[in-house]
Scaffold this motif. Structure first.
Motif, PDB file in Angstrom:
ATOM      1  N   TYR A   1       0.847  -1.186   0.000  1.00 45.90           N
ATOM      2  CA  TYR A   1       0.000   0.000   0.000  1.00 45.90           C
ATOM      3  C   TYR A   1       0.886   1.242   0.000  1.00 45.90           C
ATOM      4  CZ  TYR A   1      -3.875  -3.050   1.329  1.00 45.90           C
ATOM      5  OH  TYR A   1      -4.842  -4.042   1.354  1.00 45.90           O
ATOM      6  N   MET A   2       0.365   2.333  -0.542  1.00 43.99           N
ATOM      7  CA  MET A   2       1.081   3.607  -0.433  1.00 43.99           C
ATOM      8  C   MET A   2       0.168   4.629   0.225  1.00 43.99           C
ATOM      9  SD  MET A   2       1.140   5.441  -4.183  1.00 43.99           S
ATOM     10  CE  MET A   2      -0.365   5.914  -5.038  1.00 43.99           C
ATOM     11  N   LYS A   3       0.808   5.542   0.961  1.00 46.53           N
ATOM     12  CA  LYS A   3       0.077   6.620   1.622  1.00 46.53           C
ATOM     13  C   LYS A   3       0.674   7.954   1.211  1.00 46.53           C
ATOM     14  CE  LYS A   3      -1.399   4.153   5.824  1.00 46.53           C
ATOM     15  NZ  LYS A   3      -1.400   4.185   7.307  1.00 46.53           N
ATOM     16  N   TYR A   4      -0.202   8.925   0.913  1.00 49.76           N
ATOM     17  CA  TYR A   4       0.236  10.290   0.622  1.00 49.76           C
ATOM     18  C   TYR A   4      -0.899  11.228   1.040  1.00 49.76           C
ATOM     19  CZ  TYR A   4      -2.808  10.024  -3.484  1.00 49.76           C
ATOM     20  OH  TYR A   4      -3.895   9.892  -4.296  1.00 49.76           O
ATOM     21  N   LEU A   5      -0.498  12.394   1.557  1.00 48.97           N
ATOM     22  CA  LEU A   5      -1.485  13.331   2.096  1.00 48.97           C
ATOM     23  C   LEU A   5      -2.423  12.571   3.031  1.00 48.97           C
ATOM     24  CD1 LEU A   5      -2.163  15.425  -1.169  1.00 48.97           C
ATOM     25  CD2 LEU A   5      -0.553  15.888   0.699  1.00 48.97           C
TER      26      LEU A   5
ATOM     27  N   GLY B   1      -3.179  19.171  -5.103  1.00 51.10           N
ATOM     28  CA  GLY B   1      -3.644  20.519  -4.780  1.00 51.10           C
ATOM     29  C   GLY B   1      -2.558  21.560  -5.025  1.00 51.10           C
ATOM     30  N   ASP B   2      -2.353  22.437  -4.076  1.00 48.30           N
ATOM     31  CA  ASP B   2      -1.332  23.483  -4.202  1.00 48.30           C
ATOM     32  C   ASP B   2      -0.026  23.102  -3.518  1.00 48.30           C
ATOM     33  OD1 ASP B   2      -3.133  25.111  -5.574  1.00 48.30           O
ATOM     34  OD2 ASP B   2      -3.958  25.920  -3.689  1.00 48.30           O
ATOM     35  N   ALA B   3       0.098  21.844  -3.128  1.00 53.26           N
ATOM     36  CA  ALA B   3       1.298  21.414  -2.411  1.00 53.26           C
ATOM     37  C   ALA B   3       2.540  21.567  -3.277  1.00 53.26           C
ATOM     38  CB  ALA B   3       1.147  19.956  -1.975  1.00 53.26           C
ATOM     39  N   LYS B   4       3.636  22.005  -2.629  1.00 51.26           N
ATOM     40  CA  LYS B   4       4.904  22.155  -3.343  1.00 51.26           C
ATOM     41  C   LYS B   4       5.750  20.895  -3.265  1.00 51.26           C
ATOM     42  CE  LYS B   4       5.096  27.162  -2.640  1.00 51.26           C
ATOM     43  NZ  LYS B   4       5.899  28.306  -2.121  1.00 51.26           N
ATOM     44  N   SER B   5       5.480  20.061  -2.287  1.00 50.10           N
ATOM     45  CA  SER B   5       6.217  18.789  -2.146  1.00 50.10           C
ATOM     46  C   SER B   5       5.223  17.698  -1.782  1.00 50.10           C
ATOM     47  CB  SER B   5       7.302  18.907  -1.076  1.00 50.10           C
ATOM     48  OG  SER B   5       6.726  19.151   0.198  1.00 50.10           O
ATOM     49  N   LEU B   6       5.603  16.480  -2.106  1.00 48.66           N
ATOM     50  CA  LEU B   6       4.732  15.323  -1.858  1.00 48.66           C
ATOM     51  C   LEU B   6       5.554  14.213  -1.235  1.00 48.66           C
ATOM     52  CD1 LEU B   6       1.875  14.084  -2.330  1.00 48.66           C
ATOM     53  CD2 LEU B   6       2.777  13.156  -4.469  1.00 48.66           C
ATOM     54  N   ASN B   7       5.086  13.698  -0.113  1.00 49.04           N
ATOM     55  CA  ASN B   7       5.767  12.612   0.584  1.00 49.04           C
ATOM     56  C   ASN B   7       4.928  11.342   0.448  1.00 49.04           C
ATOM     57  OD1 ASN B   7       7.994  11.751   2.331  1.00 49.04           O
ATOM     58  ND2 ASN B   7       6.372  11.358   3.814  1.00 49.04           N
ATOM     59  N   ILE B   8       5.513  10.266  -0.102  1.00 48.47           N
ATOM     60  CA  ILE B   8       4.822   8.986  -0.307  1.00 48.47           C
ATOM     61  C   ILE B   8       5.512   7.920   0.526  1.00 48.47           C
ATOM     62  CG2 ILE B   8       4.201   7.209  -1.994  1.00 48.47           C
ATOM     63  CD1 ILE B   8       4.127   9.352  -4.125  1.00 48.47           C
ATOM     64  N   THR B   9       4.719   7.213   1.311  1.00 50.08           N
ATOM     65  CA  THR B   9       5.269   6.107   2.104  1.00 50.08           C
ATOM     66  C   THR B   9       4.652   4.793   1.646  1.00 50.08           C
ATOM     67  OG1 THR B   9       3.572   6.392   3.814  1.00 50.08           O
ATOM     68  CG2 THR B   9       5.666   7.565   4.122  1.00 50.08           C
ATOM     69  N   LEU B  10       5.421   3.702   1.772  1.00 49.84           N
ATOM     70  CA  LEU B  10       4.968   2.373   1.371  1.00 49.84           C
ATOM     71  C   LEU B  10       4.811   1.492   2.603  1.00 49.84           C
ATOM     72  CD1 LEU B  10       7.227   1.779  -1.786  1.00 49.84           C
ATOM     73  CD2 LEU B  10       4.900   2.715  -1.677  1.00 49.84           C
ATOM     74  N   HIS B  11       3.731   0.673   2.614  1.00 46.68           N
ATOM     75  CA  HIS B  11       3.398  -0.167   3.773  1.00 46.68           C
ATOM     76  C   HIS B  11       2.948  -1.549   3.292  1.00 46.68           C
ATOM     77  CE1 HIS B  11       3.006   3.613   6.244  1.00 46.68           C
ATOM     78  NE2 HIS B  11       2.754   4.083   5.024  1.00 46.68           N
ATOM     79  N   GLU B  12       3.133  -2.564   4.142  1.00 52.37           N
ATOM     80  CA  GLU B  12       2.667  -3.915   3.823  1.00 52.37           C
ATOM     81  C   GLU B  12       1.175  -4.064   4.106  1.00 52.37           C
ATOM     82  OE1 GLU B  12       5.106  -6.811   5.701  1.00 52.37           O
ATOM     83  OE2 GLU B  12       6.785  -6.504   4.325  1.00 52.37           O
TER      84      GLU B  12
ATOM     85  N   PRO C   1      -2.292  -1.278   5.575  1.00 50.79           N
ATOM     86  CA  PRO C   1      -2.575   0.135   5.900  1.00 50.79           C
ATOM     87  C   PRO C   1      -2.187   0.551   7.312  1.00 50.79           C
ATOM     88  CG  PRO C   1      -4.417  -0.822   4.692  1.00 50.79           C
ATOM     89  CD  PRO C   1      -3.490  -1.955   5.019  1.00 50.79           C
ATOM     90  N   GLU C   2      -2.141  -0.412   8.263  1.00 53.25           N
ATOM     91  CA  GLU C   2      -1.873  -0.059   9.663  1.00 53.25           C
ATOM     92  C   GLU C   2      -0.430  -0.288  10.065  1.00 53.25           C
ATOM     93  OE1 GLU C   2      -4.299   1.459  11.063  1.00 53.25           O
ATOM     94  OE2 GLU C   2      -5.612   0.975   9.382  1.00 53.25           O
ATOM     95  N   SER C   3       0.393  -0.878   9.174  1.00 48.63           N
ATOM     96  CA  SER C   3       1.768  -1.215   9.550  1.00 48.63           C
ATOM     97  C   SER C   3       2.696  -0.025   9.376  1.00 48.63           C
ATOM     98  CB  SER C   3       2.274  -2.381   8.706  1.00 48.63           C
ATOM     99  OG  SER C   3       2.417  -1.987   7.350  1.00 48.63           O
ATOM    100  N   GLU C   4       3.901  -0.178   9.930  1.00 52.62           N
ATOM    101  CA  GLU C   4       4.917   0.858   9.771  1.00 52.62           C
ATOM    102  C   GLU C   4       5.382   0.907   8.319  1.00 52.62           C
ATOM    103  OE1 GLU C   4       6.202   3.046  11.992  1.00 52.62           O
ATOM    104  OE2 GLU C   4       4.703   2.374  13.458  1.00 52.62           O
ATOM    105  N   GLN C   5       5.839   2.079   7.923  1.00 54.51           N
ATOM    106  CA  GLN C   5       6.354   2.213   6.561  1.00 54.51           C
ATOM    107  C   GLN C   5       7.664   1.438   6.411  1.00 54.51           C
ATOM    108  OE1 GLN C   5       6.793   6.499   6.866  1.00 54.51           O
ATOM    109  NE2 GLN C   5       9.013   6.313   6.653  1.00 54.51           N
ATOM    110  N   PHE C   6       7.893   0.889   5.202  1.00 54.85           N
ATOM    111  CA  PHE C   6       9.181   0.237   4.937  1.00 54.85           C
ATOM    112  C   PHE C   6       9.989   1.006   3.890  1.00 54.85           C
ATOM    113  CE2 PHE C   6       6.289  -1.838   1.902  1.00 54.85           C
ATOM    114  CZ  PHE C   6       6.995  -1.737   0.700  1.00 54.85           C
ATOM    115  N   ALA C   7       9.377   2.041   3.311  1.00 53.82           N
ATOM    116  CA  ALA C   7      10.092   2.894   2.361  1.00 53.82           C
ATOM    117  C   ALA C   7       9.364   4.220   2.250  1.00 53.82           C
ATOM    118  CB  ALA C   7      10.178   2.225   0.989  1.00 53.82           C
ATOM    119  N   THR C   8      10.109   5.266   1.935  1.00 57.36           N
ATOM    120  CA  THR C   8       9.512   6.591   1.759  1.00 57.36           C
ATOM    121  C   THR C   8      10.205   7.308   0.614  1.00 57.36           C
ATOM    122  OG1 THR C   8       8.942   8.668   2.855  1.00 57.36           O
ATOM    123  CG2 THR C   8      11.070   7.688   3.412  1.00 57.36           C
TER     124      THR C   8
END
Length: 472
Positions: free
Chosen positions: A396-400, A424-435, A437-444
């Motif tokens: 899974y990936m999470k952003y905003l 939207g109007d965001a200047k930067s975007l942070n994407i995290t990857l998870h195994e 939806p509730e687990s810790e991220q393993f990559a960003t």
């Protein structure tokens, strides 16, 4: 510089294609034909391959047809009988299978591998003349799905003895899909591949998912082929001749040999035109025969056999049970419009792909594969059995404030997924990857999106040990 080629050697004919400038191209033989008959004959003391072996005076030659059937290491008595009755050379099958070519001038002995090598050598000559530069002729071959590894190895050896550098052997259904770039489909699709050649019929359902092709169902029939339709047309012409002249061509093997050749040519003409003219010089007892055959007449002659040709396709579809999205037709006999409409009517909701001439489809797919392999020369696929690790868990990936399933468990490596992102109007975007939806991220991964055009398109590629994220 190496050149990429694809060859499909069938029971009745062979097709040669090259891959250059990002596109496959069929190469015509020295007679200007895009397909070469897979026939070898000894005429006196000279070997003839292709059209010269098929034409002329068959009675003066020792001819072998449908040699590919006996290239299969697991051929049976039915295959042997079929080849023997359609050819004019003797076949000995004691300790080893041997062809005896006998003419008025000499007797020579050969075997299926030598005959296949002669046909590949003919194609090698055609390919060499088509090249603008000197270099290795890299080749991808297609083999029937039901062939064993030993049979495909024989095919490779024959092509290499003829001068080709064989990169890979792929199955005929896979080649058919490659010809139409179906493996690049973003969505999962189920494809019915219907191949009807001169002497056999193959029907497969292939599932395409993430660039991988899996044959789900397959039926092979050695008793269905275009030769049956040629025979029906020849019998019709013979009956017309008998009615007018009270002479029966069926009683003369020489006359029927002539009739079958002309009926086959007539059948191919009627695949593109509404009428064909048949003229046979000295058909029987010095009597010439001239006749026009309409497509409607031909379709009426073969109409009783249409259901038999559709039966294996119907069985495969019923056995598969899922939805068929596309149909690929291949094999020279599928040029007949009546058969094309019959297979389309089996699955009315499916898209029928027929933009490439059916007798060229498999060669085109092989050439495209050869071109792709030349782009990755360090990657060897001579071993037909390759281990592939599939994804063990969902990603899974999470952003905003969004959570999206990027890849499902079981996804193959190098699969790709695209996703539209509204930043939207965001200047930067942070994407995290998870195994999950509730687990810790393993990559960003962080992106500067200030200068990018909105909305954003994210392309994710599943690699062997990570996920590659790209914003476009």
């Amino acid at each position: 510089m190496a050149a990429a080629y694809g060859i499909h050697l069938g029971n009745s004919s062979a097709s040669l294609a090259s891959y250059s400038n990002g596109a496959p191209l069929i190469i015509a033989n020295d007679a200007g034909d895009r397909v070469t008959p897979a026939i070898v004959a000894l005429n006196g003391t000279e070997w003839e391959i292709g059209l010269p072996a098929k034409s002329g005076q068959p009675a003066s030659k020792s001819i072998i047809k449908h040699n590919k059937r006996l290239m299969n290491s697991d051929f049976n008595a039915e295959d042997l009988t079929y080849v023997e009755t359609s050819s004019s050379c003797r076949i000995q099958n004691e300790e080893k299978l041997v062809y005896e070519f006998e003419t008025s001038e000499t007797t020579l002995y050969s075997n299926p591998d030598n005959i296949a090598t002669k046909i590949y050598a003919k194609l090698f000559t055609i390919a060499s003349h088509a090249m603008n530069n000197e270099g290795d002729l890299k080749l991808v071959l297609a083999a029937p799905l039901h062939w064993s590894t030993a049979s495909t190895e024989r095919l490779i050896k024959c092509a290499e003895l003829a001068g080709f550098d064989v990169l890979q052997v792929i199955s005929e259904p896979a080649a058919a899909l490659l010809a139409y770039n179906i493996e690049e489909s973003v969505e999962d699709v189920n494809v019915l591949v219907y191949r009807l050649g001169g002497t056999s019929c193959d029907v497969s359902v292939v599932k395409v998912s993430g660039g991988f092709m899996t044959v789900e169902k397959n039926i092979y029939r050695s008793d269905l082929g275009g030769q049956c339709l040629t025979k029906d047309l020849a019998d019709y012409i013979a009956a017309e001749f008998k009615q007018k002249w009270k002479l029966d061509p069926q009683e003369s093997r020489r006359a029927m040999g002539k009739l079958l050749i002309h009926a086959d040519n007539c059948k191919h003409v009627l695949s593109t035109l509404n009428s064909a003219h048949v003229f046979i010089e000295s058909l029987l007892d010095g009597v010439d025969w001239s006749q026009n055959v309409s497509r409607a007449r031909f379709e009426n002659i073969i109409s009783s056999k249409i259901s038999a040709y559709m039966e294996p396709a119907q069985k495969v579809i019923e056995s598969f049970g899922g939805q068929i999205h596309k149909i690929v037709i291949c094999g020279g006999s599928m040029k007949i419009p009546k058969l094309q409409s019959a297979i389309a009517n089996l699955v009315p909701e499916a898209e029928v792909l027929s933009g490439i001439s059916p007798d060229e489809v498999i060669a085109v797919g092989c050439a495209r594969e050869a071109g792709l392999l030349l782009d990755i020369p360090e990657f060897s696929l001579r071993d037909l059995n390759t281990e592939v690790e599939f994804l063990g868990k969902d990603i899974y990936m999470k952003y905003l404030d969004q959570t999206v399933q990027l890849f499902k468990e079981g996804t193959p490596p190098y699969a790709q997924n695209t996703h539209s992102i509204d930043a939207g109007d965001a200047k930067s975007l942070n994407i995290t990857l998870h195994e999950d939806p509730e687990s810790e991220q393993f990559a960003t991964e962080s992106f500067n999106v200030e200068t990018l055009k909105k909305p954003l398109t994210l392309k994710a590629t599943l690699q062997q040990s990570n996920v590659l994220l790209q914003l476009e």
